[in-house]
Write an enzyme that holds these catalytic residues in place. Sequence first.
Site, PDB file in Angstrom:
ATOM      1  N   ASN A 254       0.869  -1.175   0.000  1.00  0.00           N
ATOM      2  CA  ASN A 254       0.000   0.000   0.000  1.00  0.00           C
ATOM      3  C   ASN A 254       0.911   1.231   0.000  1.00  0.00           C
ATOM      4  O   ASN A 254       1.532   1.532   1.011  1.00  0.00           O
ATOM      5  CB  ASN A 254      -0.892  -0.027   1.248  1.00  0.00           C
ATOM      6  CG  ASN A 254      -1.705   1.239   1.418  1.00  0.00           C
ATOM      7  OD1 ASN A 254      -1.764   2.081   0.509  1.00  0.00           O
ATOM      8  ND2 ASN A 254      -2.340   1.382   2.573  1.00  0.00           N
ATOM      9  N   TRP A 255       0.963   1.893  -1.123  1.00  0.00           N
ATOM     10  CA  TRP A 255       1.885   3.040  -1.240  1.00  0.00           C
ATOM     11  C   TRP A 255       1.356   4.293  -0.552  1.00  0.00           C
ATOM     12  O   TRP A 255       2.068   5.277  -0.437  1.00  0.00           O
ATOM     13  CB  TRP A 255       2.157   3.331  -2.723  1.00  0.00           C
ATOM     14  CG  TRP A 255       3.254   2.491  -3.292  1.00  0.00           C
ATOM     15  CD1 TRP A 255       3.567   1.206  -2.937  1.00  0.00           C
ATOM     16  CD2 TRP A 255       4.207   2.874  -4.291  1.00  0.00           C
ATOM     17  NE1 TRP A 255       4.639   0.764  -3.655  1.00  0.00           N
ATOM     18  CE2 TRP A 255       5.056   1.767  -4.506  1.00  0.00           C
ATOM     19  CE3 TRP A 255       4.411   4.027  -5.043  1.00  0.00           C
ATOM     20  CZ2 TRP A 255       6.099   1.785  -5.428  1.00  0.00           C
ATOM     21  CZ3 TRP A 255       5.454   4.051  -5.966  1.00  0.00           C
ATOM     22  CH2 TRP A 255       6.289   2.946  -6.146  1.00  0.00           C
ATOM     23  N   LYS A 256       0.082   4.280  -0.146  1.00  0.00           N
ATOM     24  CA  LYS A 256      -0.522   5.460   0.493  1.00  0.00           C
ATOM     25  C   LYS A 256      -0.301   6.695  -0.407  1.00  0.00           C
ATOM     26  O   LYS A 256      -0.283   6.549  -1.618  1.00  0.00           O
ATOM     27  CB  LYS A 256       0.039   5.637   1.906  1.00  0.00           C
ATOM     28  CG  LYS A 256      -0.078   4.330   2.711  1.00  0.00           C
ATOM     29  CD  LYS A 256       0.249   4.460   4.151  1.00  0.00           C
ATOM     30  CE  LYS A 256       0.077   3.097   4.831  1.00  0.00           C
ATOM     31  NZ  LYS A 256       0.281   3.153   6.265  1.00  0.00           N
TER      32      LYS A 256
ATOM     33  N   HIS B 299      -9.241   1.208   5.405  1.00  0.00           N
ATOM     34  CA  HIS B 299      -7.927   1.454   6.012  1.00  0.00           C
ATOM     35  C   HIS B 299      -8.083   2.458   7.158  1.00  0.00           C
ATOM     36  O   HIS B 299      -8.844   3.408   7.058  1.00  0.00           O
ATOM     37  CB  HIS B 299      -6.939   1.975   4.968  1.00  0.00           C
ATOM     38  CG  HIS B 299      -5.528   1.913   5.453  1.00  0.00           C
ATOM     39  ND1 HIS B 299      -5.018   2.834   6.338  1.00  0.00           N
ATOM     40  CD2 HIS B 299      -4.557   1.005   5.240  1.00  0.00           C
ATOM     41  CE1 HIS B 299      -3.760   2.492   6.625  1.00  0.00           C
ATOM     42  NE2 HIS B 299      -3.460   1.395   5.971  1.00  0.00           N
TER      43      HIS B 299
ATOM     44  N   GLU C  51      -6.341   4.825   8.079  1.00  0.00           N
ATOM     45  CA  GLU C  51      -6.074   6.225   7.720  1.00  0.00           C
ATOM     46  C   GLU C  51      -7.294   6.861   7.044  1.00  0.00           C
ATOM     47  O   GLU C  51      -7.525   8.059   7.170  1.00  0.00           O
ATOM     48  CB  GLU C  51      -4.814   6.304   6.835  1.00  0.00           C
ATOM     49  CG  GLU C  51      -3.572   6.059   7.680  1.00  0.00           C
ATOM     50  CD  GLU C  51      -2.423   5.401   6.945  1.00  0.00           C
ATOM     51  OE1 GLU C  51      -2.415   5.387   5.708  1.00  0.00           O
ATOM     52  OE2 GLU C  51      -1.516   4.888   7.646  1.00  0.00           O
TER      53      GLU C  51
ATOM     54  N   GLU D 156      -4.807  -4.862  10.722  1.00  0.00           N
ATOM     55  CA  GLU D 156      -3.758  -3.871  10.919  1.00  0.00           C
ATOM     56  C   GLU D 156      -3.989  -3.150  12.243  1.00  0.00           C
ATOM     57  O   GLU D 156      -4.813  -2.220  12.308  1.00  0.00           O
ATOM     58  CB  GLU D 156      -3.767  -2.835   9.778  1.00  0.00           C
ATOM     59  CG  GLU D 156      -3.517  -3.425   8.411  1.00  0.00           C
ATOM     60  CD  GLU D 156      -2.955  -2.391   7.442  1.00  0.00           C
ATOM     61  OE1 GLU D 156      -1.957  -2.705   6.781  1.00  0.00           O
ATOM     62  OE2 GLU D 156      -3.503  -1.273   7.352  1.00  0.00           O
TER      63      GLU D 156
ATOM     64  N   GLY E 273       3.389   2.079  10.762  1.00  0.00           N
ATOM     65  CA  GLY E 273       4.411   3.117  10.612  1.00  0.00           C
ATOM     66  C   GLY E 273       5.199   3.415  11.876  1.00  0.00           C
ATOM     67  O   GLY E 273       5.924   4.409  11.940  1.00  0.00           O
TER      68      GLY E 273
ATOM     69  N   SER F 174       4.049  -2.361  10.175  1.00  0.00           N
ATOM     70  CA  SER F 174       5.503  -2.478  10.362  1.00  0.00           C
ATOM     71  C   SER F 174       6.076  -3.813   9.906  1.00  0.00           C
ATOM     72  O   SER F 174       6.998  -4.342  10.529  1.00  0.00           O
ATOM     73  CB  SER F 174       5.877  -2.186  11.822  1.00  0.00           C
ATOM     74  OG  SER F 174       5.544  -0.845  12.146  1.00  0.00           O
TER      75      SER F 174
ATOM     76  N   GLY G 190       3.105  -1.158   4.173  1.00  0.00           N
ATOM     77  CA  GLY G 190       3.123   0.264   3.845  1.00  0.00           C
ATOM     78  C   GLY G 190       4.515   0.698   3.437  1.00  0.00           C
ATOM     79  O   GLY G 190       4.970   0.449   2.316  1.00  0.00           O
ATOM     80  N   GLY G 191       5.225   1.318   4.375  1.00  0.00           N
ATOM     81  CA  GLY G 191       6.537   1.924   4.104  1.00  0.00           C
ATOM     82  C   GLY G 191       7.506   1.034   3.343  1.00  0.00           C
ATOM     83  O   GLY G 191       8.166   1.484   2.402  1.00  0.00           O
TER      84      GLY G 191
HETATM   85  P1  13P Z   1       3.534   0.223   7.520  1.00  0.00           P
HETATM   86  O1  13P Z   1       3.973  -1.058   6.868  1.00  0.00           O
HETATM   87  O2  13P Z   1       4.247   1.423   7.025  1.00  0.00           O
HETATM   88  O3  13P Z   1       3.496   0.097   9.013  1.00  0.00           O
HETATM   89  O4  13P Z   1       1.990   0.458   7.067  1.00  0.00           O
HETATM   90  C1  13P Z   1       1.080  -0.568   7.157  1.00  0.00           C
HETATM   91  C2  13P Z   1      -0.161  -0.167   6.461  1.00  0.00           C
HETATM   92  O5  13P Z   1      -0.883   0.695   6.894  1.00  0.00           O
HETATM   93  C3  13P Z   1      -0.467  -0.854   5.187  1.00  0.00           C
HETATM   94  O6  13P Z   1      -1.767  -0.600   4.769  1.00  0.00           O
END
Ligand code: 13P
Length: 251
Positions: free
Chosen positions: A9-11, A97, A99, A167, A173, A213, A234-235
């Site tokens: 997920n590149w956000k 999600h 966010e 999640e 993150g 993470s 994510g990251g």
């Molecule tokens: P991170 O891997 O950066 O913790 O993010 C997880 C996430 O929210 C994937 O949707």
Amino acid sequence: MIKPIVAGNWKMNGVSQSVTEINTLKANITENDQSNNCEILICPPATLITAFAHILSNSPIEIGGQTCHHAEKGAHTGDISAEMIKDCGAKYVITGHSERRMDHGEMDRDIALKTEAGWRAGLKVILCVGELLGERKADLTLKVIERQLKNSIPDGATAENLIIAYEPVWAIGTGLTPTTEDIAKVHDFIRKFLIENISAEEGKKIRILYGGSVKPANAKELMAVSNVNGALVGGASLKAEDFTGIIAAYQ
Ligand code: 13P
């Protein structure tokens, strides 16, 4: 056997130059032929779906959107429908999600509508659930997950059209992850919920991803946990080498 999925997920990250990462990822995956052991998915921002889909058209890596409006079209300035995401070459869409829940006030009911919209467009949906730190501390994790699942999975869920992503919000993150025992507890609970509330047949096959993470260094351990059928990253999905390192957990 459930085929796991490693999804990135590149956000809100990535511009046209980011195609270099996707070209590297494509080369890595083709070389290592890792796609036999797990499915691989990248969910870039909507602005890059078309470009990435074009690059990956002859690769096993699939593309997804990060959210969608629940309507097919209409007067919703700035929004994007599931049909539009599909039209750009995506096969998946993420809903729920944390966010989106936090930044846009999305509630379980909205997430159910978006999930239905994804199915209407012919997309597979990755529906996210997860507790806040305060909820975990108050020992409310399973209650929160149950409420989210109950209110956001529409009728008609199958192992083909639905993937659940657990999640924990406090693990996103932050570099923090729950213990493998805690992850197993939640994933086993979700599996039981799916079997009891959808059907034994579909419920035992629906993939349940862990997200929060996930890194190359912890992927193997996390992916080996009971009822963990892949990762939502994510990251560490932004860099082709890191993401390839996570996919390697399934080598
Ligand atoms: P991170 O891997 O950066 O913790 O993010 C997880 C996430 O929210 C994937 O949707």
